[in-house]
Design a protein around this motif. Structure first.
Motif, PDB file in Angstrom:
ATOM      1  N   ALA A  38       0.829  -1.207   0.000  1.00 48.67           N
ATOM      2  CA  ALA A  38       0.000   0.000   0.000  1.00 48.67           C
ATOM      3  C   ALA A  38       0.866   1.262   0.000  1.00 48.67           C
ATOM      4  N   LEU A  39       2.059   1.148   0.573  1.00 50.38           N
ATOM      5  CA  LEU A  39       2.932   2.329   0.717  1.00 50.38           C
ATOM      6  C   LEU A  39       3.841   2.559  -0.480  1.00 50.38           C
ATOM      7  N   VAL A  40       3.976   1.539  -1.340  1.00 49.12           N
ATOM      8  CA  VAL A  40       5.075   1.569  -2.304  1.00 49.12           C
ATOM      9  C   VAL A  40       4.959   2.692  -3.337  1.00 49.12           C
ATOM     10  N   MET A  41       3.730   3.143  -3.601  1.00 48.34           N
ATOM     11  CA  MET A  41       3.559   4.239  -4.572  1.00 48.34           C
ATOM     12  C   MET A  41       3.506   5.609  -3.888  1.00 48.34           C
ATOM     13  N   ASN A  42       3.907   5.674  -2.643  1.00 55.11           N
ATOM     14  CA  ASN A  42       3.897   6.917  -1.853  1.00 55.11           C
ATOM     15  C   ASN A  42       2.528   7.611  -1.859  1.00 55.11           C
ATOM     16  N   PRO A  43       1.485   6.933  -1.377  1.00 56.66           N
ATOM     17  CA  PRO A  43       0.147   7.555  -1.405  1.00 56.66           C
ATOM     18  C   PRO A  43      -0.002   8.628  -0.335  1.00 56.66           C
ATOM     19  N   ASP A  44      -1.034   9.511  -0.530  1.00 56.24           N
ATOM     20  CA  ASP A  44      -1.335  10.534   0.495  1.00 56.24           C
ATOM     21  C   ASP A  44      -2.208   9.938   1.591  1.00 56.24           C
ATOM     22  N   ILE A  45      -3.036   8.960   1.163  1.00 56.86           N
ATOM     23  CA  ILE A  45      -4.051   8.437   2.083  1.00 56.86           C
ATOM     24  C   ILE A  45      -3.903   6.917   2.149  1.00 56.86           C
ATOM     25  N   ILE A  46      -3.936   6.374   3.356  1.00 58.34           N
ATOM     26  CA  ILE A  46      -3.928   4.913   3.475  1.00 58.34           C
ATOM     27  C   ILE A  46      -5.199   4.472   4.185  1.00 58.34           C
ATOM     28  N   LEU A  47      -5.870   3.508   3.557  1.00 57.45           N
ATOM     29  CA  LEU A  47      -7.088   2.957   4.148  1.00 57.45           C
ATOM     30  C   LEU A  47      -6.769   1.579   4.709  1.00 57.45           C
ATOM     31  N   TYR A  48      -7.235   1.327   5.897  1.00 58.76           N
ATOM     32  CA  TYR A  48      -6.995   0.030   6.543  1.00 58.76           C
ATOM     33  C   TYR A  48      -8.341  -0.610   6.840  1.00 58.76           C
ATOM     34  N   ASP A  49      -8.593  -1.779   6.260  1.00 59.35           N
ATOM     35  CA  ASP A  49      -9.842  -2.478   6.530  1.00 59.35           C
ATOM     36  C   ASP A  49      -9.564  -3.567   7.568  1.00 59.35           C
ATOM     37  N   GLU A  50     -10.017  -3.359   8.766  1.00 60.70           N
ATOM     38  CA  GLU A  50      -9.819  -4.308   9.880  1.00 60.70           C
ATOM     39  C   GLU A  50      -8.358  -4.768   9.964  1.00 60.70           C
ATOM     40  N   PRO A  51      -7.420  -3.852  10.220  1.00 58.77           N
ATOM     41  CA  PRO A  51      -6.006  -4.243  10.173  1.00 58.77           C
ATOM     42  C   PRO A  51      -5.589  -5.230  11.262  1.00 58.77           C
ATOM     43  N   THR A  52      -6.358  -5.301  12.352  1.00 56.59           N
ATOM     44  CA  THR A  52      -5.927  -6.196  13.439  1.00 56.59           C
ATOM     45  C   THR A  52      -6.824  -7.419  13.586  1.00 56.59           C
ATOM     46  N   SER A  53      -7.785  -7.583  12.670  1.00 55.09           N
ATOM     47  CA  SER A  53      -8.701  -8.717  12.850  1.00 55.09           C
ATOM     48  C   SER A  53      -7.955 -10.030  12.639  1.00 55.09           C
ATOM     49  N   GLY A  54      -8.237 -10.990  13.480  1.00 45.59           N
ATOM     50  CA  GLY A  54      -7.618 -12.318  13.375  1.00 45.59           C
ATOM     51  C   GLY A  54      -6.191 -12.376  13.883  1.00 45.59           C
ATOM     52  N   LEU A  55      -5.715 -11.310  14.509  1.00 39.08           N
ATOM     53  CA  LEU A  55      -4.331 -11.323  15.009  1.00 39.08           C
ATOM     54  C   LEU A  55      -4.328 -11.387  16.535  1.00 39.08           C
ATOM     55  N   ASP A  56      -3.243 -11.931  17.072  1.00 41.31           N
ATOM     56  CA  ASP A  56      -3.141 -11.977  18.528  1.00 41.31           C
ATOM     57  C   ASP A  56      -2.868 -10.570  19.066  1.00 41.31           C
ATOM     58  N   PRO A  57      -3.110 -10.334  20.361  1.00 37.51           N
ATOM     59  CA  PRO A  57      -2.985  -8.973  20.903  1.00 37.51           C
ATOM     60  C   PRO A  57      -1.609  -8.341  20.688  1.00 37.51           C
ATOM     61  N   VAL A  58      -0.557  -9.159  20.794  1.00 29.65           N
ATOM     62  CA  VAL A  58       0.793  -8.591  20.644  1.00 29.65           C
ATOM     63  C   VAL A  58       0.999  -8.117  19.201  1.00 29.65           C
ATOM     64  N   THR A  59       0.634  -8.975  18.233  1.00 28.88           N
ATOM     65  CA  THR A  59       0.779  -8.595  16.823  1.00 28.88           C
ATOM     66  C   THR A  59      -0.132  -7.409  16.494  1.00 28.88           C
ATOM     67  N   SER A  60      -1.324  -7.417  17.098  1.00 25.26           N
ATOM     68  CA  SER A  60      -2.256  -6.300  16.855  1.00 25.26           C
ATOM     69  C   SER A  60      -1.632  -4.979  17.280  1.00 25.26           C
ATOM     70  N   ARG A  61      -0.997  -4.987  18.436  1.00 28.69           N
ATOM     71  CA  ARG A  61      -0.379  -3.736  18.920  1.00 28.69           C
ATOM     72  C   ARG A  61       0.791  -3.321  18.029  1.00 28.69           C
ATOM     73  N   SER A  62       1.505  -4.316  17.460  1.00 23.99           N
ATOM     74  CA  SER A  62       2.627  -3.949  16.583  1.00 23.99           C
ATOM     75  C   SER A  62       2.089  -3.333  15.283  1.00 23.99           C
ATOM     76  N   ILE A  63       0.919  -3.799  14.833  1.00 25.06           N
ATOM     77  CA  ILE A  63       0.302  -3.193  13.640  1.00 25.06           C
ATOM     78  C   ILE A  63      -0.148  -1.765  13.981  1.00 25.06           C
ATOM     79  N   ASP A  64      -0.709  -1.601  15.178  1.00 15.82           N
ATOM     80  CA  ASP A  64      -1.109  -0.243  15.612  1.00 15.82           C
ATOM     81  C   ASP A  64       0.083   0.707  15.584  1.00 15.82           C
TER      82      ASP A  64
END
Lengths: 258, 270
Positions: A151-177
């Motif tokens: 998502a970042l590779v084209m240097n966008p102005d806006i990034i949309l995240y659809d449920e970025p932490t769904s299905g992840l454990d709490p530790v991984t979720s916090r690292s995504i945050d």
């Protein structure tokens, strides 16, 4: 940056969005929360014109994306990077090829430059060692981070995240945050996050919008959000055991000070 | 745009309404499939571009090389069965030498293109529908569209190019193997020498048979690709939807091959 103007959407006879009005300011992390089926993902899909409103308009930087087509739509979409719920990586390509795909397809960059840019982005998401791996060899959290690198590779102005932490454990979720937070601070991008993970929303959001039955119930800062008097919001907070408001307030203040 | 809005229909009030709706859905799907075909044909101008080359070569490998084994067996045994069935009947009239012509003409005109197309539809076409359907379900198609990478150019055009070239080539290969298989049966079970068999086959078959057979194969290749890709793109409802799209792609392809095969024969053999 993004503005919804009285957007209404029907799926058949069911109204899934009703008079949705809000604006996302440049550089903020705008989080949309709500129960399952409330209309969060539908709202997100309107921003990139994967869905078109039946009534109302969606603006991106002053242009009406909800009425754009052809080249105009392509140009508007080039301003976005999207992290899909399951990361949406092409399974037959390696991680490096996935991340470099938009560069190969949309630019005339040399293979050497593409590889360099891809490696930079993979390093940004702390995955410098996975270039040649196949997506099937990655864990859920790693797939999301690769999706974010793409998502970042084209240097966008806006990034949309659809449920970025769904299905992840709490530790991984916090690292995504933390990654989402870092993107905003380092790259100065505007983040729009759809989630039902309130821990995430309170930690990364500059503003939180609660959507319920297709309507925006409340838009407020995290510290206002946890003190909301709206019964549905309170119920939503309680459902995720966010009852110790004082503790959260302290954490939000700490995050904002940093 | 391939990613489409969810479709909802209000229940039809009576049987006539249901038939009407069914007709409308068929027309709508046919129209959408033709739009995919039109876009893919326009995109064929990129077939030799550096960006498309890996995908195009990959599809040539899948359609051509990976189907070769099955085509070999099916082509050869089709010719052998044809030779045996016609030979046994012709022997009653002392005409078994004519199996050469019977096998050659039947293979070139009908069995070669049809059997090849059936195999490609069942193997390659169903795989196309399943693959694209899975990509729709896992939002990969939506991701391509958001990245402004046209899914038809990226995914359909390479498949179309491969099927347009490889279906006629595989058909020719199947025909030749069928004729060869017929010669073996004629020689070993009906007592027709190889020379007599091939003399007879070449005397009665004409170039037109070959050209029309290859033309049919070319059209079949396009049909299988577009039907399968369209069915894949139309997938909804997760894994069940992928299964449904795959099954539909094979059924619709088979029926269309039969109907279009008849129409081409009717038009070109008046």
């Amino acid at each position: 940056m993004i503005r919804f103007e009285r957007v209404t959407k029907y799926f058949g006879e069911k109204k899934v969005l009703e008079n949705v009005d809000f604006a996302v300011a440049p550089g903020e992390t705008f989080v949309i929360v709500g129960f399952s089926g409330a209309g969060k993902s539908v709202t997100l899909k309107h921003m990139i014109r994967l869905l078109t409103p039946d009534y109302g308009k969606v603006y991106v930087g002053g242009e009406v994306i909800s009425q754009a087509s052809g080249r105009e739509l392509q140009k508007l979409r080039e301003r976005f990077g999207v992290l899909f719920q399951g990361a949406a990586l092409l399974e037959w390509m390696s991680v490096g090829e996935n991340v470099g795909l938009p560069l190969r397809e949309k630019t005339n960059m040399s293979e050497h430059d593409i590889r360099r840019r891809v490696n930079e982005r993979l390093e940004q998401v702390n995955l410098s060692h996975v270039y040649d791996l196949s997506p099937s060899e990655l864990s859920g959290g790693m797939r999301k981070r690769v999706g974010l690198a793409r998502a970042l590779v084209m240097n966008p102005d806006i990034i949309l995240y659809d449920e970025p932490t769904s299905g992840l454990d709490p530790v991984t979720s916090r690292s995504i945050d933390q990654l989402i937070e870092r993107m905003r601070n380092e790259l100065k991008v505007t983040n729009v996050v759809v989630t039902h993970d309130l821990f995430s929303a309170l930690a990364i959001g500059t503003r939180i919008a609660m959507i319920h039955n297709g309507r925006i119930l409340e838009i407020s800062t995290p510290s206002e959000f946890i003190r909301s008097q709206n019964e549905i919001v309170k119920n939503f907070l309680d459902s995720q055991y966010i009852t110790k408001r004082g503790k959260w307030e302290a954490q939000i203040n700490e995050t904002q000070e940093n | 745009m391939i990613t489409r809005e969810p479709e909802f229909y209000t229940p039809a009030l009576n049987t006539r309404g249901q038939f009407g709706r069914f007709g409308l859905i068929i027309c709508r799907n046919a129209g959408l499939a033709l739009l995919v075909l039109w876009e893919a044909l326009l995109d064929l101008r990129f077939v030799f571009s550096k960006r498309s080359r890996p995908m195009v070569l990959g599809q040539f490998y899948i359609v051509g090389i990976k189907s070769l084994g099955v085509i070999t067996v099916v082509g050869m045994f089709t010719g052998m069965i044809l030779a045996l069935q016609t030979g046994l009947e012709l022997r009653k009239f002392g005409q078994e030498v004519n199996i050469g012509a019977a096998v050659m003409i039947t293979m070139l005109r009908e069995m070669g293109p049809f059997m090849t197309a059936m195999i490609l539809s069942a193997s390659v076409g169903s795989a196309m529908a399943a693959e694209l359907g899975t990509m729709v379900v896992s939002e990969e198609i939506a991701a391509l569209e958001v990245m402004s990478i046209p899914p038809v150019r990226f995914l359909v055009m390479p498949r179309l190019a491969a099927m347009m070239v490889m279906t006629p080539l595989l058909t020719f290969y199947a025909c030749m193997l069928g004729v060869f298989g017929g010669a073996i049966v004629g020689n070993t079970q009906l007592g027709v020498s190889f020379n007599a068999y091939f003399d007879n086959a070449i005397r009665w078959a004409v170039n037109k048979d070959l050209y029309i057979g290859l033309f049919k194969a070319f059209i079949f290749g396009i049909m299988i690709t577009i039907i399968s890709c369209h069915q894949g793109f139309s997938t909804t409802e997760g894994a069940v939807g992928v299964g449904r799209a795959t099954r539909r792609s094979v059924i619709i392809s088979f029926l269309s091959l039969l109907i279009v095969g008849y129409i081409i024969t009717r038009l070109l053999y008046e």
